[in-house]
Enzyme design. Structure first.
Site, PDB file in Angstrom:
ATOM      1  N   SER A 184       0.789  -1.238   0.000  1.00 56.25           N
ATOM      2  CA  SER A 184       0.000   0.000   0.000  1.00 56.25           C
ATOM      3  C   SER A 184       0.815   1.279   0.000  1.00 56.25           C
ATOM      4  CB  SER A 184      -0.960  -0.007   1.180  1.00 56.25           C
ATOM      5  OG  SER A 184      -0.261  -0.177   2.390  1.00 56.25           O
ATOM      6  N   HIS A 212      -5.365  -3.076  -2.931  1.00 54.62           N
ATOM      7  CA  HIS A 212      -4.848  -2.133  -3.940  1.00 54.62           C
ATOM      8  C   HIS A 212      -4.685  -2.774  -5.304  1.00 54.62           C
ATOM      9  CE1 HIS A 212      -4.067   0.912  -0.877  1.00 54.62           C
ATOM     10  NE2 HIS A 212      -3.801  -0.137  -0.100  1.00 54.62           N
ATOM     11  N   LYS A 243     -11.548   1.483  -2.494  1.00 51.94           N
ATOM     12  CA  LYS A 243     -10.534   2.012  -3.406  1.00 51.94           C
ATOM     13  C   LYS A 243     -11.115   2.002  -4.830  1.00 51.94           C
ATOM     14  CE  LYS A 243      -7.365   0.460   0.107  1.00 51.94           C
ATOM     15  NZ  LYS A 243      -7.482   1.630   0.953  1.00 51.94           N
TER      16      LYS A 243
END
Ligand code: PMP
Length: 401
Positions: A184, A212, A243
């Protein structure tokens, strides 16, 4: 008498010290959507600190789906999935996610953090081992802390160290290797091909946190295991909706038996309210877009490659990133705050990452791309980064040599 707790808490001065220097960069209130341009204190600021990699949080189809779900189901579920909080759309989303990442089944949690807390705290027992990369996310570390198992850390993406540490564990013990798919802060990808070999050698299971990676790598953005063609060799894939998936919540995908176990053992699932309907519907709509419009992932990558090229040409110290997360190393906490402040002043939002989140000689700016950035916005940001480094008296690598 002053209470002891007050005395203890009043000793915390970390934030105050940065505020006194006029460098405090946290909790900046944004007065607009999480887009490439945001409004802060009435000022236009270019956003290069978001995790909205595909830039979908203001997509009209996703907003519409969310509103419709609120009209039908209301704003909250008022209970956990286990009891009164399961909606038909929770089950639909679970089936959809399992197909998306290539597993039998999936289970939703209300945040990605809760997935890691709930799963890691209950899958292994007292005589078992959880083996983690030293740069794994805080939620993985906390999940492991809640577990009764023994925790083994290996050096970041160092396969020799992993091999060495695995070889010291008792053969009969249950072992689970737990990794981030894309790290990350550093932006590099886990060495999954080597990990599956080591896991096989020692009879370990593999857990990959794709927070991610979803919407970023793999077929249609379906994550790390797909990126390497190793879906069948990874036991657990987790992800977050906060995200690329334009919402809030998280999931784990695995075989049916494991999901069934988690439904009755993961405490952050059983004792916490389920995802609200608007959030569930927005993830379903985001998946529709990701699966049918590959141009979003493609644009994210052309932006990433363009930004990387410009940053390297300017001589910034980028480390081994392979993703839209680009760490720009400054290697000094105060200077990292100072550059962030100059950038904010000049209309660019980036995130400072300092110790203890990373070692103090690794402090960095986390510069992240969205599919919706234009090349002009990227050029403006890089120009202003050069200016901010100069204003703060920080040299790039090019200037140091
Ligand atoms: N795992 C990783 C690797 C993350 O980076 C994050 C969030 N930064 C999480 C889990 C937690 O996700 P959420 O925001 O959904 O709680």
């Amino acid at each position: 008498m002053r209470k002891k707790l007050h005395e203890k808490i009043s000793q915390f001065r970390d934030a105050e010290i940065i505020k006194e220097k006029g460098l405090y960069p946290y909790f900046r209130a944004i007065d607009s959507g999480q887009d490439t341009e945001v409004i802060i204190d009435g000022q236009r600021v270019l956003m290069f600190g978001s995790n909205s990699y595909l830039g979908l949080t203001s997509h009209p189809k996703i907003k519409e789906a969310s509103k419709k779900a609120i009209d039908k189901y209301g704003t909250g579920c008022a209970g956990s999935r286990f009891l009164n909080g399961t909606l038909d759309i929770h089950v639909e989303l679970e089936n959809r996610l399992a197909r998306f990442v290539g597993k039998d089944a999936a289970l939703l949690f209300s945040t990605g953090f809760q997935v890691n807390l709930g799963v890691l705290s209950c899958i292994t027992g007292r005589n078992d081992y959880l083996i983690i990369d030293e740069y794994d996310h805080a939620s993985i570390i906390d999940g492991c802390r809640l577990s009764f198992s023994k925790l083994i850390k290996y050096a970041h993406n160092d396969m020799q160290d992993l091999q060495r540490k695995m070889s010291m564990l008792p053969e009969e013990a249950v072992k689970v290797i737990v990794v981030d798919g894309i790290f990350s802060m550093e932006g590099d990808i886990v060495k999954l091909p080597e990990i599956v070999e080591i896991a096989d050698q020692f009879g370990a299971s593999i857990f990959v946190d794709d927070a991610h990676s979803l919407g970023v790598i793999g077929e249609n953005g379906s994550g790390t295991a797909s990126h390497f063609g190793l879906t069948d060799r990874v036991d657990m894939i987790t992800g977050t909706f906060s995200k690329s998936l334009a919402s809030l919540g998280g999931f784990i995908a695995a075989d049916q038996e494991l999901i069934e176990y988690l439904k009755h053992r993961a405490r952050s699932l059983m004792f916490s309210a389920s995802m609200p309907p608007g959030m569930v519907a927005s993830v379903l709509a985001a998946l529709d877009i990701i699966e049918t419009e590959p141009e979003h992932v493609e644009k994210l990558w052309s932006n990433t490659n363009y930004a990387m090229k410009l940053l390297l040409e300017e001589g910034f110290d980028l480390g081994p990133t392979e993703s839209p997360i680009i760490p720009i190393y400054i290697r000094d906490n105060d200077k990292t705050f100072l550059v962030t402040k100059h950038l904010q002043h000049d209309g660019i939002f980036v995130n400072p990452v300092v110790s203890p989140a990373v070692p103090s000689d690794s402090s960095l700016l986390r510069f992240s791309l969205m599919a919706t950035h234009t090349f002009e916005q990227i050029e403006e940001a890089v120009d202003k980064l050069v200016k901010a480094f100069k204003a703060a008296g920080v040299e790039t690598i090019k200037e140091r040599i």
